[in-house]
Write a protein that holds these residues in place. Structure first.
Motif, PDB file in Angstrom:
ATOM      1  N   UNK A  12       0.821  -1.215   0.000  1.00  0.00           N
ATOM      2  CA  UNK A  12       0.000   0.000   0.000  1.00  0.00           C
ATOM      3  C   UNK A  12       0.851   1.259   0.000  1.00  0.00           C
ATOM      4  N   UNK A  13       1.916   1.254   0.756  1.00  0.00           N
ATOM      5  CA  UNK A  13       2.762   2.447   0.796  1.00  0.00           C
ATOM      6  C   UNK A  13       3.408   2.688  -0.550  1.00  0.00           C
ATOM      7  N   UNK A  14       3.872   1.602  -1.186  1.00  0.00           N
ATOM      8  CA  UNK A  14       4.502   1.744  -2.499  1.00  0.00           C
ATOM      9  C   UNK A  14       3.498   2.237  -3.512  1.00  0.00           C
ATOM     10  N   UNK A  15       2.308   1.629  -3.474  1.00  0.00           N
ATOM     11  CA  UNK A  15       1.310   2.016  -4.457  1.00  0.00           C
ATOM     12  C   UNK A  15       0.863   3.434  -4.262  1.00  0.00           C
ATOM     13  N   UNK A  16       0.854   3.885  -3.031  1.00  0.00           N
ATOM     14  CA  UNK A  16       0.462   5.264  -2.788  1.00  0.00           C
ATOM     15  C   UNK A  16       1.376   6.228  -3.505  1.00  0.00           C
ATOM     16  N   UNK A  17       2.648   5.877  -3.607  1.00  0.00           N
ATOM     17  CA  UNK A  17       3.580   6.763  -4.300  1.00  0.00           C
ATOM     18  C   UNK A  17       3.547   6.520  -5.790  1.00  0.00           C
ATOM     19  N   UNK A  18       3.336   5.288  -6.186  1.00  0.00           N
ATOM     20  CA  UNK A  18       3.449   4.957  -7.603  1.00  0.00           C
ATOM     21  C   UNK A  18       2.162   5.177  -8.346  1.00  0.00           C
ATOM     22  N   UNK A  19       1.036   4.834  -7.738  1.00  0.00           N
ATOM     23  CA  UNK A  19      -0.194   4.873  -8.496  1.00  0.00           C
ATOM     24  C   UNK A  19      -1.328   5.488  -7.749  1.00  0.00           C
ATOM     25  N   UNK A  20      -1.052   6.530  -7.061  1.00  0.00           N
ATOM     26  CA  UNK A  20      -2.045   7.268  -6.300  1.00  0.00           C
ATOM     27  C   UNK A  20      -2.954   6.336  -5.545  1.00  0.00           C
ATOM     28  N   UNK A  21      -2.392   5.359  -4.917  1.00  0.00           N
ATOM     29  CA  UNK A  21      -3.133   4.409  -4.141  1.00  0.00           C
ATOM     30  C   UNK A  21      -2.560   3.046  -4.403  1.00  0.00           C
ATOM     31  N   UNK A  23      -1.742  -0.591  -5.773  1.00  0.00           N
ATOM     32  CA  UNK A  23      -1.847  -0.915  -7.174  1.00  0.00           C
ATOM     33  C   UNK A  23      -1.183  -2.228  -7.506  1.00  0.00           C
ATOM     34  N   UNK A  24      -1.904  -3.143  -7.939  1.00  0.00           N
ATOM     35  CA  UNK A  24      -1.293  -4.408  -8.294  1.00  0.00           C
ATOM     36  C   UNK A  24      -1.470  -4.504  -9.771  1.00  0.00           C
ATOM     37  N   UNK A  25      -0.874  -4.614 -10.703  1.00  0.00           N
ATOM     38  CA  UNK A  25      -1.240  -4.349 -12.075  1.00  0.00           C
ATOM     39  C   UNK A  25      -1.707  -5.547 -12.846  1.00  0.00           C
ATOM     40  N   UNK A  26      -2.663  -5.319 -13.637  1.00  0.00           N
ATOM     41  CA  UNK A  26      -3.160  -6.367 -14.491  1.00  0.00           C
ATOM     42  C   UNK A  26      -2.695  -6.078 -15.867  1.00  0.00           C
ATOM     43  N   UNK A  63       1.858  -3.628  -7.127  1.00  0.00           N
ATOM     44  CA  UNK A  63       2.234  -2.219  -7.241  1.00  0.00           C
ATOM     45  C   UNK A  63       3.705  -2.037  -7.564  1.00  0.00           C
ATOM     46  N   UNK A  64       4.527  -2.998  -7.184  1.00  0.00           N
ATOM     47  CA  UNK A  64       5.959  -2.900  -7.453  1.00  0.00           C
ATOM     48  C   UNK A  64       6.334  -3.525  -8.785  1.00  0.00           C
ATOM     49  N   UNK A  65       5.353  -4.071  -9.494  1.00  0.00           N
ATOM     50  CA  UNK A  65       5.619  -4.685 -10.787  1.00  0.00           C
ATOM     51  C   UNK A  65       5.926  -6.166 -10.727  1.00  0.00           C
TER      52      UNK A  65
END
Length: 204
Positions: A12-21, A23-26, A63-65
């Motif tokens: 969550x902390x990483x995604x907050x910086x990377x994807x405005x919240x 983010x786990x990517x599909x 979120x980290x790829x």
């Protein structure tokens, strides 16, 4: 390409910086074609909009790829039909994202409803309809859509989905994946999983 939010511990902390919240990517759909001469045949092979026989894989990353799940499909299949099955595949593995990020290709009322049923907040980019004014601060460019010209604007959410693009590029850098040489879909899917494992081992 798509991105899920908040999947996995500590993201969550990483995604907050990377994807405005979170983010786990599909993913993404990427076209692959069989190598060799003559007619291209095999499982999950179809002529894409580019006019070449191809396959497309759809990948879920956090979120980290880090890659989480993948699906393989024919090149002419709409990417939307694979988004919810990917989410269900993650849920079966105990991964429940809070948000999902996706590009404009996934904009659909049916998908929005499916995400709401799964208690996942949608971050899917919405396409600009023809005739809509261009938002302030954005520049458009003319592109062809069939036989018509349309003004295409930059997706303001694109910068949040870069982990998807990066992971996709890592997979494409593997020659055994970049060009599909397997007529059996399961064989090619196995190499996709091996590529995901390689990426995961490099992240530790």
């Amino acid at each position: 390409m798509v991105a899920l939010g908040g999947a996995g511990r500590g993201d969550r902390a990483v995604a907050g910086r990377v994807a405005s919240g979170r983010q786990a990517r599909l993913v993404t759909g990427d076209r692959r074609r069989l190598a060799g001469r003559g007619e291209k045949r095999g499982e999950k092979i179809a002529r894409s909009w580019r006019g070449t026989p191809s396959s497309r894989f759809h990948l879920a990353v956090d979120a980290a790829g880090k890659p989480l799940a993948v699906r393989l499909a024919s090149g002419n299949e709409n990417e939307r039909r694979h988004l919810l099955p990917l989410l269900d595949q993650l849920a079966a593995a105990g991964i429940h994202p809070d948000e999902l990020w996706a590009d404009r290709g996934y904009a659909s009322a049916a998908l929005e409803q499916g995400l709401a049923q799964r208690q996942i907040q949608s971050r899917i980019s919405q396409p600009r309809r023809a005739g809509d004014p261009i938002p302030d601060g954005q520049r458009g460019r003319e592109v062809w859509r069939g036989k018509q010209r349309r003004i295409k604007t930059r997706d303001p959410q694109a910068r949040h989905r870069w982990p998807v693009e990066r992971t996709n590029a890592w997979l494409k850098a593997m020659r055994r994946i970049a060009t599909r040489r397997d007529r059996k879909a399961d064989n090619y899917l196995a190499f996709l999983h091996l590529g995901m494992i390689v990426i995961l081992t490099r992240s530790f």
